[in-house]
Design an enzyme around this catalytic site. Structure first.
Site, PDB file in Angstrom:
ATOM      1  N   HIS B  63      11.154  10.094   0.275  1.00  0.00           N
ATOM      2  CA  HIS B  63      10.705   8.779  -0.194  1.00  0.00           C
ATOM      3  C   HIS B  63      11.707   8.295  -1.230  1.00  0.00           C
ATOM      4  CE1 HIS B  63       6.479   9.015   1.419  1.00  0.00           C
ATOM      5  NE2 HIS B  63       6.841  10.278   1.478  1.00  0.00           N
ATOM      6  N   LEU B  64      12.283   7.126  -0.969  1.00  0.00           N
ATOM      7  CA  LEU B  64      13.313   6.627  -1.883  1.00  0.00           C
ATOM      8  C   LEU B  64      12.751   5.555  -2.818  1.00  0.00           C
ATOM      9  CD1 LEU B  64      16.200   6.504   0.724  1.00  0.00           C
ATOM     10  CD2 LEU B  64      15.567   8.370  -0.818  1.00  0.00           C
ATOM     11  N   ARG B  65      11.548   5.087  -2.534  1.00  0.00           N
ATOM     12  CA  ARG B  65      10.781   4.186  -3.410  1.00  0.00           C
ATOM     13  C   ARG B  65      11.281   2.749  -3.433  1.00  0.00           C
ATOM     14  NH1 ARG B  65       6.558   7.421  -3.204  1.00  0.00           N
ATOM     15  NH2 ARG B  65       6.569   9.156  -4.672  1.00  0.00           N
ATOM     16  N   ASN B  95       6.584   3.657   4.253  1.00  0.00           N
ATOM     17  CA  ASN B  95       5.585   3.167   3.289  1.00  0.00           C
ATOM     18  C   ASN B  95       6.187   2.658   1.988  1.00  0.00           C
ATOM     19  OD1 ASN B  95       6.335   5.771   2.683  1.00  0.00           O
ATOM     20  ND2 ASN B  95       4.305   6.426   2.011  1.00  0.00           N
ATOM     21  N   HIS B 180       1.890  12.438  10.761  1.00  0.00           N
ATOM     22  CA  HIS B 180       1.441  13.231   9.625  1.00  0.00           C
ATOM     23  C   HIS B 180       0.017  13.660   9.976  1.00  0.00           C
ATOM     24  CE1 HIS B 180      -0.519  13.665   5.614  1.00  0.00           C
ATOM     25  NE2 HIS B 180       0.502  14.478   5.516  1.00  0.00           N
ATOM     26  N   ASP B 306      10.576  16.516   1.598  1.00  0.00           N
ATOM     27  CA  ASP B 306       9.411  15.683   1.274  1.00  0.00           C
ATOM     28  C   ASP B 306       9.530  15.174  -0.163  1.00  0.00           C
ATOM     29  OD1 ASP B 306       7.083  14.305   1.604  1.00  0.00           O
ATOM     30  OD2 ASP B 306       5.790  15.978   1.013  1.00  0.00           O
ATOM     31  N   HIS B 310       8.355  10.528  -8.980  1.00  0.00           N
ATOM     32  CA  HIS B 310       7.338   9.752  -9.707  1.00  0.00           C
ATOM     33  C   HIS B 310       7.774   9.544 -11.141  1.00  0.00           C
ATOM     34  CE1 HIS B 310       4.109   9.664  -6.788  1.00  0.00           C
ATOM     35  NE2 HIS B 310       4.193  10.965  -6.588  1.00  0.00           N
TER      36      HIS B 310
END
Lengths: 329, 424
Positions: B63-65, B95, B180, B306, B310
């Site tokens: 996830h690269l945000r 997402n 998933h 994964d 954060h």
């Protein structure tokens, strides 16, 4: 386990925070019971106060509604001569978007000495203890489905008063163990104090996953589980569990797991009936039993004050060496 | 620009190569192994003696945000962390905010990665519009825009009919469906494995059945539709058994596992350690051993990071109120190397699970040192010890349970298309 130990006890092995029974030791539990015993006198005097915590400020930080627990904590603090602040967080800060940590920092800035915390999330009291300033003690007044250690200790206090010893007892806990923080703390306390036969009695939908890991005997039939029991602890059945996927109806639950005189007759003749309250009459317990001679439900409530006085004074005691000779800084 | 990499142990599992030799790069491509091509004069020479030279790693899930959650990470910050970890290709789930359900967002992600220049990013497209689980996306257009597969990320698809249609439509355009595997209702807002530890901590559990039920129903739809399915982040031995049985039966399925599921179990949650809050949850020792075995026998094709960076606040709350995920790009290689030390995998097997095997799942040309291929290369010292400390991390997210772990094996050079993007 080790982490918990370090968190709850100070360098001298004294109680600093009271978060869960797990990771404590038998002697400490006995100290709590003995200290509580010494406070029972106070609550019966005309002037129901001792000056142990004079000048200390205790905050009841309740993120979840409660009447009895909050009230007994408040009374306990007042009888120790502490100043008490009741904060109902549901209605205040977090509703405005403040984080738990911000709330904490603000209360610390007001120079409070102890937080009594109730929160809907398991681990909330641990979290607060980990992040609170070093001079603050944290008492867990119930976190999610994890622990409610003062309730367990007042139950142990009640059992010791009625039965004297722990090690020969058979104790049954009946009802919604899966969602019960009270049951978890009771199981740990009973085992630590030497009760060898702890039974939990419930349908499979109300049992936690892998219940045997708690070191208990599991029963699905109340009649079978009550045989030769010395103490039976009934758990409150939350309204939202009474119908739906966990249970078909109140009626069937009462038929199978409700405590009646007739079922109680299978236990030992001098069996003691307990309930952490508030009780659902006619759901988990028949009124005749709840109000009957073997019930100690109301004694549990009054013992709650002495036990909470004990825990609060012991946790504050751990700070006394620093505190003598003036305020911090 | 001509770069020669001298005297490294060159391991390229795709081509069965494991030998100490020189490697020659010219104009961003690998031009020779062993001896230099006629007339080759290197502009730069890298001494790789006592080091391993292998294809740059291909991470199936990071996830690269960006776009949308730049306070957690940006494509530039996270691809830089990837380069430090020897990762040259990252596959990002859809997402983001906005969601990758239109070609514009897919193109934006790739363009930003190109501009940053630290690693190649290949996006997965959303399986359903807005990931809402009800209407399928313009999969053909998304494929044309560079998406290498479709996925509904962690969100549920409304029902099995929609999943069936989505799989059929994806198969029409030869797109792999990334699943998933988590049954939404059975997971029931849980945050830990449903088992002894979860019971003790009083935390709501996600039963193993949430994974096996989802795997079983998806497998039934694979039988029906023939769609190619890749299961992301398998966490339980029982789910793995089902997938491996289906592979044996000839179904077009594959799966991966995260590095942390190969090293941590539910026991690591004791004390309410929110850094171990991940989804799917950490399960039991038996599951961990089953997953390791699955990797060794080939049932699991790839180890992924994964990666989920954060901000600090996301982990500063009571356990169930914290966000799930680990910032994991910089620990992918040392955690995988531990499996070699633990005799789970051989060095070439480990490298295969980080290179050509995940590349094959994505259907892209990567993960190999074949002559003529783009020179995406990782050089690492397998014996170098280092400590993971939060101040030296390049990812914007410092959320990891591996802080202060002693790590063995560190990347010394990462080359992307023949250009050095990291040197440590």
């Amino acid at each position: 386990m080790k982490k918990k130990n370090r968190l709850q006890l100070d360098d001298n092995g004294k109680l600093k925070h009271f978060l869960t029974i797990e990771g404590l030791n038998r002697q400490l539990l006995i100290d709590i019971l003995d200290t509580a015993e010494s406070f029972t006198g106070v609550t019966e005097q005309t002037i129901k106060k001792v000056p142990l915590l004079r000048g200390k400020t205790i905050v009841n930080l309740f993120f979840e509604a409660s009447t009895r627990t909050r009230t007994t904590f408040e009374l306990a603090a007042k009888r120790l001569s502490a100043d008490v602040l009741n904060i109902n967080i549901q209605a205040s800060a977090t509703a405005k978007g403040e984080t738990l940590l911000d709330t904490l920092r603000n209360l610390e800035a007001m120079h409070c000495d102890m937080f009594v915390v109730r929160h809907a999330n398991s681990g909330a009291a641990h979290f607060i203890a980990q992040h609170a300033a070093p001079h603050i003690s944290v008492i867990n007044a119930g976190d999610g489905q994890h622990a409610h250690p003062t309730q367990a200790m007042l139950d142990m206090f009640t059992i010791r008063r009625v039965k004297g010893e722990f090690h020969k007892l058979n104790v049954a806990i009946v009802g919604d163990v899966r969602h019960s923080r009270v049951a978890r703390s009771q199981i740990h306390a009973l085992s630590m104090l030497g009760v060898e036969d702890v039974r939990i009695i419930a349908p499979k939908t109300l049992l936690p996953s892998e219940p045997e890991a708690f070191g208990v005997h599991v029963y699905h039939d109340l009649r079978e589980g009550l045989r030769d029991v010395d103490v039976v602890i009934m758990l409150r059945l939350q309204k939202e569990r009474m119908s739906g996927a966990s249970l078909p109806s109140e009626h069937e639950y009462f038929q199978r797991y409700g405590l009646t005189e007739e079922k109680l007759a299978l236990a030992k003749p001098d069996v003691t009936v307990m309930h952490p309250g508030p009780i659902n009459r006619g759901v988990e317990i028949d009124s005749v039993v709840a109000d009957g001679p073997r019930s100690v439900i109301l004694q549990q409530v009054s013992h709650g004050i002495a036990v909470r006085m004990a825990v609060m004074s012991m946790a504050m005691q751990s700070h006394l060496p620093e505190a003598t000779g003036g305020r911090r800084e | 620009m001509k770069i020669e990499i001298k005297q490294g142990r060159v391991i390229d599992p795709a081509n069965g190569i494991d030998a100490t030799q020189d490697l020659f790069i010219s104009n961003g491509h690998i031009v020779a192994l062993g001896s230099a091509p006629p007339g080759y004069v290197a502009d730069q020479s890298i001494d790789a003696s006592d080091q391993i030279v292998c294809p740059g790693f291909v991470d199936l899930r990071a996830h690269l945000r960006e776009p949308g959650e730049e306070h957690k990470g940006t494509i530039a910050s996270e691809t830089r962390a990837a380069a430090r970890g020897g990762i040259t290709t990252l596959c990002c789930p859809p997402n983001t905010h906005p969601i990758i359900d239109t070609p514009a967002v897919a193109e934006l992600v790739q363009r930003h990665a190109d501009l940053a220049g630290h690693a190649r990013v290949v996006p997965l497209a959303a399986l359903t519009q807005q990931l809402a689980g009800t209407a399928i996306t313009e999969m053909h257009a998304l494929k044309m825009a560079g998406c290498v597969g479709v996925s509904n990320a962690m969100r549920p698809v409304a029902n099995t009919l929609i999943l069936r249609r989505a799989m059929e439509y994806a198969a029409t355009y030869d797109l792999t469906v990334f699943i998933h595997a988590e049954d939404y209702e059975l997971a029931n807002n849980g945050c830990v494995h449903e088992g002894a530890v979860g019971s003790r901590l009083g935390l709501p559990g996600i039963p193993t059945a949430a994974e096996t039920v989802a795997v079983a129903s998806t497998l039934a739809l694979v039988e029906e539709t023939g769609a190619r399915v890749h299961f992301s982040l398998i966490s339980s031995q029982r789910a793995l058994q089902k997938i491996s049985r289906a592979k044996y039966d000839g179904l077009p399925v594959s799966c991966d596992v995260s590095a942390h599921h190969l090293h941590l179990t539910e026991v690591d949650l004791l004390g309410f350690n929110s850094q171990c809050h991940v989804r799917p949850p950490l399960r039991t020792q038996r599951d961990l051993e089953g997953l390791r075995k699955g990797l060794a026998d080939g049932a699991i094709a790839a180890i992924c990071s994964d990666h989920q960076p954060h901000e600090a606040d996301a982990k500063l709350a009571p356990f169930s109120a914290t966000e799930a995920g680990i910032s994991a790009l910089e620990t992918l290689l040392p955690l995988a190397l531990r499996l070699v030390d633990d005799n789970v995998l051989s060095m070439p097997q480990m490298i295969a699970s980080l290179t050509h095997q995940p590349a094959a799942i994505l259907g892209i040309k990567a993960g190999t040192l074949a002559i003529g291929h783009r020179a995406d290369i990782c050089i690492f010292d397998p014996e170098r010890y280092w400590m993971l400390d939060e101040h030296s991390m390049l990812s914007r997210g410092r959320n990891t349970p591996f802080l202060n772990w002693e790590m063995k094996g560190e990347v010394t050079h990462t080359l992307l298309r023949g250009k050095t993007v990291y040197e440590g």
